[in-house]
Design a protein around this motif. Structure first.
Motif, PDB file in Angstrom:
ATOM      1  N   GLN A 159     -76.762  42.260 -15.671  1.00 49.36           N
ATOM      2  CA  GLN A 159     -76.778  42.917 -16.987  1.00 49.36           C
ATOM      3  C   GLN A 159     -76.141  44.315 -16.910  1.00 49.36           C
ATOM      4  OE1 GLN A 159     -78.886  45.677 -18.060  1.00 49.36           O
ATOM      5  NE2 GLN A 159     -79.532  45.927 -15.913  1.00 49.36           N
ATOM      6  N   TRP A 193     -63.993  39.514 -11.727  1.00 48.15           N
ATOM      7  CA  TRP A 193     -65.057  38.828 -12.459  1.00 48.15           C
ATOM      8  C   TRP A 193     -65.052  37.325 -12.175  1.00 48.15           C
ATOM      9  CZ3 TRP A 193     -68.598  41.351 -15.571  1.00 48.15           C
ATOM     10  CH2 TRP A 193     -68.316  42.695 -15.908  1.00 48.15           C
ATOM     11  N   ASP A 245     -65.293  36.337 -17.018  1.00 44.04           N
ATOM     12  CA  ASP A 245     -64.788  37.623 -17.477  1.00 44.04           C
ATOM     13  C   ASP A 245     -65.772  38.382 -18.368  1.00 44.04           C
ATOM     14  OD1 ASP A 245     -62.744  39.443 -17.228  1.00 44.04           O
ATOM     15  OD2 ASP A 245     -61.931  38.924 -19.202  1.00 44.04           O
ATOM     16  N   GLY A 246     -66.169  39.580 -17.934  1.00 41.58           N
ATOM     17  CA  GLY A 246     -67.038  40.433 -18.727  1.00 41.58           C
ATOM     18  C   GLY A 246     -68.492  40.018 -18.721  1.00 41.58           C
ATOM     19  N   ILE A 247     -68.818  38.924 -18.027  1.00 45.68           N
ATOM     20  CA  ILE A 247     -70.185  38.390 -18.069  1.00 45.68           C
ATOM     21  C   ILE A 247     -70.791  38.238 -16.679  1.00 45.68           C
ATOM     22  CG2 ILE A 247     -71.532  36.308 -18.628  1.00 45.68           C
ATOM     23  CD1 ILE A 247     -69.737  36.012 -21.120  1.00 45.68           C
ATOM     24  N   GLY A 272     -68.111  45.303 -18.697  1.00 46.78           N
ATOM     25  CA  GLY A 272     -68.258  43.971 -19.278  1.00 46.78           C
ATOM     26  C   GLY A 272     -68.322  43.989 -20.799  1.00 46.78           C
ATOM     27  N   PHE A 273     -68.899  42.932 -21.348  1.00 50.05           N
ATOM     28  CA  PHE A 273     -68.768  42.721 -22.801  1.00 50.05           C
ATOM     29  C   PHE A 273     -69.560  43.722 -23.640  1.00 50.05           C
ATOM     30  CE2 PHE A 273     -72.637  40.640 -24.460  1.00 50.05           C
ATOM     31  CZ  PHE A 273     -73.303  40.351 -23.298  1.00 50.05           C
ATOM     32  N   TYR A 328     -70.067  45.795 -10.128  1.00 51.42           N
ATOM     33  CA  TYR A 328     -68.753  46.428 -10.275  1.00 51.42           C
ATOM     34  C   TYR A 328     -67.674  45.502  -9.725  1.00 51.42           C
ATOM     35  CZ  TYR A 328     -71.391  50.658 -11.228  1.00 51.42           C
ATOM     36  OH  TYR A 328     -72.232  51.567 -11.771  1.00 51.42           O
ATOM     37  N   SER A 341     -73.584  45.059 -15.166  1.00 54.37           N
ATOM     38  CA  SER A 341     -72.129  44.881 -15.205  1.00 54.37           C
ATOM     39  C   SER A 341     -71.621  44.790 -16.644  1.00 54.37           C
ATOM     40  CB  SER A 341     -71.718  43.620 -14.441  1.00 54.37           C
ATOM     41  OG  SER A 341     -72.032  42.450 -15.180  1.00 54.37           O
ATOM     42  N   TRP A 342     -72.461  44.316 -17.521  1.00 55.28           N
ATOM     43  CA  TRP A 342     -72.043  44.187 -18.930  1.00 55.28           C
ATOM     44  C   TRP A 342     -71.694  45.543 -19.528  1.00 55.28           C
ATOM     45  CZ3 TRP A 342     -76.776  40.690 -20.526  1.00 55.28           C
ATOM     46  CH2 TRP A 342     -76.673  39.456 -19.854  1.00 55.28           C
ATOM     47  N   ASP A 351     -69.947  46.858 -22.914  1.00 54.18           N
ATOM     48  CA  ASP A 351     -69.092  48.034 -22.925  1.00 54.18           C
ATOM     49  C   ASP A 351     -67.958  47.840 -23.927  1.00 54.18           C
ATOM     50  OD1 ASP A 351     -68.542  50.632 -21.753  1.00 54.18           O
ATOM     51  OD2 ASP A 351     -66.743  49.706 -20.924  1.00 54.18           O
ATOM     52  N   GLY A 370     -70.015  39.036 -12.585  1.00 55.29           N
ATOM     53  CA  GLY A 370     -69.154  39.747 -11.646  1.00 55.29           C
ATOM     54  C   GLY A 370     -68.787  38.940 -10.417  1.00 55.29           C
TER      55      GLY A 370
END
Lengths: 449, 449, 449
Positions: free
Chosen positions: A187, A110, A113-115, A195-196, A105, A189-190, A198, A117
């Motif tokens: 993973q 990040w 970004d998005g990959i 992240g990506f 989280y 966080s994705w 989502d 954290g």
């Protein structure tokens, strides 16, 4: 609707308080000041307490995994299996604090970004929320951390069962360390960290993919690299059943997991601040329960039909597969649909256990059928009841998460194998890990047959 | 008193919101809109969450029954007893959804007014309560369903213990199916669905009669029709004690049931929306706990006096009998009265177990003394502390419910006996149901003495 | 801040209600009157429900102690250990009602100011809070009583484990009776009842001293007076390890205690009526969990380093010692500090177990290291994170409580020894207490090795 009125009331009371501060020196209503929560605090209190209660229930799943696994291994390996379960939970608790939570989280922090954290330890809010501007729209950080930590630990618990009776303690714990600190939170966080995945529209309510399939993939790579237990497959190529030593404890473990799942899925609603949210939590619990029931009954009936005798361990795994199946979407199905989704999970397990044996993949407790196969099924089944789900996105996400975990866990298992070795020596395995590795037995007074 | 003020505040804020909608384009307070529950939602949220928590506790009783029964049967029948418990819960979950719930709570849809409820499947509220006018005066349907389902399952669990070690799996499950779908909900509708017993003024707070005696009567008719286990009564007419195989698990089961009972009785308050209601739930928990303690101590002291040795299984059943005894009225007694009501339950069990044996009724776990005898006692004891209770109405209701269950369950047992047979053959019974019926053992590695 | 606004809103609505009572005969808003809790009731409801939930969790610890102890004694003494645990809880429930509660919380009714509380039975609030002026600033008496009772029972549970396998049932229960009715509540009143230790500034959030060290001191005096088990120390002066009969149950017991501790420490926040309080409860749970993890990992690593093999029972006791260590101050530490405080507890246990053996003090389950030593450590550790703590006051309080318990429990043990004898005879001890004292075995079908 009233929510807006309440906000207006606040607005008027803000005016009133300003006026009264000027005009009225003491209204004589100061007593018990802190027993009347401000209206905007109530949602925060309710959601936070919901996380506390559901977090305790998910904690309880650690005991469920321990009992299930202790019941399904042979008595000569029980003390080791208990040690692994207790140690992996403790390790997960510390590692998720030290690394996992902020990696999963990152908020605005990040690293990529998005990959990828943020790398920092978890920080709780100050005592009494003193001196901080608290966002009252969600829940306390402590409750969120407590709840999320349990999911990380559950992922590790899935692995320990599959690899029982032959893996060494310390390499296993080293794997858990990396799983909980890096593989799981990255993973997760994705999807859950925003992240990506989502962003792509992937839907996984409580983690059929994010938790269960991740544990399942790590168990699968481990089971392949580790190889089967001695004697599991004989020279004629046949599978030799190795019955668990204590089915009462396995059943207890299943009931504990079933109970804990109410927290797992229910808490994943994430809010309990409105009538709609608490009604949704209710729906989730009712659906979760009936999916487990569907899985158990499916496995009971199917083993009766296939083998002329019902199989208790299949019934237990059927219930668990039902639970895993409904985890990706416990909210939108009707009760009938939830029962069927769970039942398909139960059917899958009955067919998947012999299938793995055909490939000589030795999964001691059935963790791979339950958590990986039913996890995939549950993730796909989201499209059946949730109109927002997109089948291709679900499939793509399963593959991305699967690929990531297969590669990272595979490399890690191979590294550990090369550096310290994964497997106890043959004599230790035959005599049991308990006496050789721990010097103690779980049931020292009882003769073995 | 403040409740009325809050309503008035709403009235004024309604005026305010109308005015402000006309005059003020944006108050800048729109953020976090759904974190402040409207005041009229709070009671709904609290009551619903109370059902969620207590429902999970009552679910946990399924594990308690499983452990108690697994501990009190011989090891050769443990796996079968576990299978029955897991399967009966799963079956109850599905049947109560498919038939039981609306039969028990028909609302305005009685098939025969006050006697026979509605035949339809349970329907939950839509996700997020979207698009429906929700009555916020009670709780979500999902939470109510979840909670009530657990009571139906508990009724079935009572039966499985009494008939252990000799009844076949599938006829037993067929009985459970009818019990949970028809027998339990029909008689429960008479009281809790607002049927004719409720109209008569029958009082049964959490089900000493509606749940426990129903399970007890069904167990009694089953035990009589099934006959005793081979070897339980010898040729000289004497009772041969058959000790349970694992008293640790039996004790664990008792602790689980005790814990679950806090949900069973506490949740039956049905509301947690006011200070008075939550204080009542507290009273109920304190009384439930002390009644169990009274039952346990009574059995401990009495077995010491009668047999010169305390009897652990009697202490366990004494605690359970205390719990059943207080279930019909856990609210009105003082702590002292609750202790005594529970203690009488414990005394009853110590005398009832040998009494059943005199009639050669073989109840493996003591379910009939605990759930039927203490259930009747508890139902009568309501008149001691609740001035609204009428002794004749209580007696009449006990007889009506008892008559209904004796007839329906008796016919069902006889039908099943005639059509498929209830009992395993002699060889299977002697060798144990586990190997013959399941092909597996609960403790395969441990020699039996 | 909004709390004040809400009070002002009440003030204005009070005016409004008076006006409207004069002007508006019926606003048509009377329906559902009791589903909208008054704003001042909400804090009361939330705090009361928090005690209900946490009280149930602390109840669950009774099962945890029972399983832990049953798993760590030899199979020939298991049924007796279960009987003791079930009986001590039941006795504690009744005695705490009859004497303990008002002795511990005398309010204004001290017999000797700040030293000796009130002698009267506990009284709950009337049903529905009818006819009483209720203080809505805290929680219902019933919930408080229910929660506090569990702490008294926990204190007694600590003693039973240390003295297992040799103490007679009835003298043990006589000790429990006095412990729960007098010793525990008197010293607890000094701190939690607002007595002289509280006045001195002693800090003990959830009872490292008040609960755990008290159980530990009583266990220590008992273990010394009772003497070690036959065969524990051989003629050469060496310690003979006596392994527990069932490590699965010991592990289950540890998980149960860990779970129950969330209620033990979390509920000790005593309020859940504001955002600050619920956030604090979250902090407490997160810290409690990580302290247990720290204790477990410390014991795991340390036994590996010292003995070249990890020791499961040490890991279990390490986790418990971590929990005891954080109990005196679970709120103020950061997650990192809590982990370390728990880890020190785990280290203490690893060294304290052999230390006790050097003094030939035979503590069957390790209760004295876990509850006494880690309890003292935890009480001292408060000064590390809570600026309000004073080291000298903490030490003085530990000594005062310790002195009181050593003297009272020592005298009581000696009196019981002189009058009825504490210890079973040698033959009974060798054959096991189960057959001699109870006439039953926990595992009658399993051969002992």
């Amino acid at each position: 609707m009233w929510g807006r009125h309440v906000k207006l009331m606040k607005f008027f009371s803000l005016i009133a308080v300003t006026v009264s501060a000027l005009l009225l020196p003491d209204l004589g209503m100061a007593q018990g000041a802190d027993v009347t929560p401000g209206n905007d605090e109530i949602g925060y209190i309710l959601t936070t307490f919901m996380f506390i209660v559901t977090g305790v229930l998910v904690f309880w799943m650690a005991a469920g995994f321990a009992m299930l696994e202790a019941g399904l291994v042979r008595s000569k390996n029980v003390a080791m299996q208990l040690t692994k379960n207790m140690a992996l939970f403790a390790l997960a608790a510390i590692l998720y604090y030290a690394v996992g939570y902020n990696l999963m989280y990152p908020g605005d922090g990040w690293s990529i970004d998005g990959i990828l954290g943020a790398f920092s330890t978890a920080k709780l809010e100050p005592v009494g929320l003193a001196g901080v501007e608290t966002d009252l729209t969600y829940a306390s950080v402590g409750a969120d951390f407590f709840f999320q930590l349990m999911f990380a630990a559950a992922t590790a618990s899935i692995v320990s069962g599959a690899l029982a009776e032959r893996i060494k303690l310390w390499p296993f714990l080293a794997f858990v360390l990396v799983l909980v600190a890096l593989i799981y939170p990255i993973q997760a966080s994705w999807k859950w960290g925003g992240g990506f995945l989502d962003g792509m529209g992937f839907l996984d309510f409580a983690g059929s993919t994010v938790v269960h399939s991740v544990g399942g993939w790590a168990a699968l790579t481990g089971a392949i690299i580790l190889g089967p237990r001695i004697g599991k497959y004989n020279k004629a190529g046949k599978t030799v059943p190795i019955p668990g030593s204590n089915l009462t404890l396995a059943t207890l473990g299943t009931f504990i997991l079933w109970m804990g799942w109410f927290g797992f899925n229910g808490g994943s609603q994430l809010y309990m601040d409105t009538a709609g949210n608490v009604a949704d939590i209710s729906r989730i619990l009712a659906n979760t329960n009936t999916a487990a029931a569907g899985g158990a009954i499916a496995a009971l009936v199917l083993t009766q039909l296939l083998y002329k005798k019902p199989d208790l361990t299949m019934v237990l795994n059927g219930a668990l597969a039902g639970l895993v199946s409904i985890t990706a979407e416990p909210l939108t199905p009707t009760l009938g649909a939830a029962t069927l989704i769970g039942a398909v999970g139960g059917v899958l397990v009955v067919f998947a256990v012999p299938l793995l044996d055909r490939f000589r993949i030795d999964d001691v407790v059935g963790a791979i059928p339950v958590h990986l196969f039913a996890g995939i099924w549950g993730t796909l089944a989201v499209v059946l009841t949730n109109p927002d789900a997109m089948l291709l996105v679900q499939i793509k996400s399963i593959l991305i998460v699967g690929g990531f975990v297969i590669v990272t866990s595979g490399v890690l298992w191979l590294l550990l194998k090369a550096i310290v070795g994964l497997r106890v020596d043959e004599e230790t395995e035959i005599n049991g890990l308990d006496m050789s590795e721990l010097g103690m037995e779980a049931y020292p007074e009882f003769h073995r047959g």
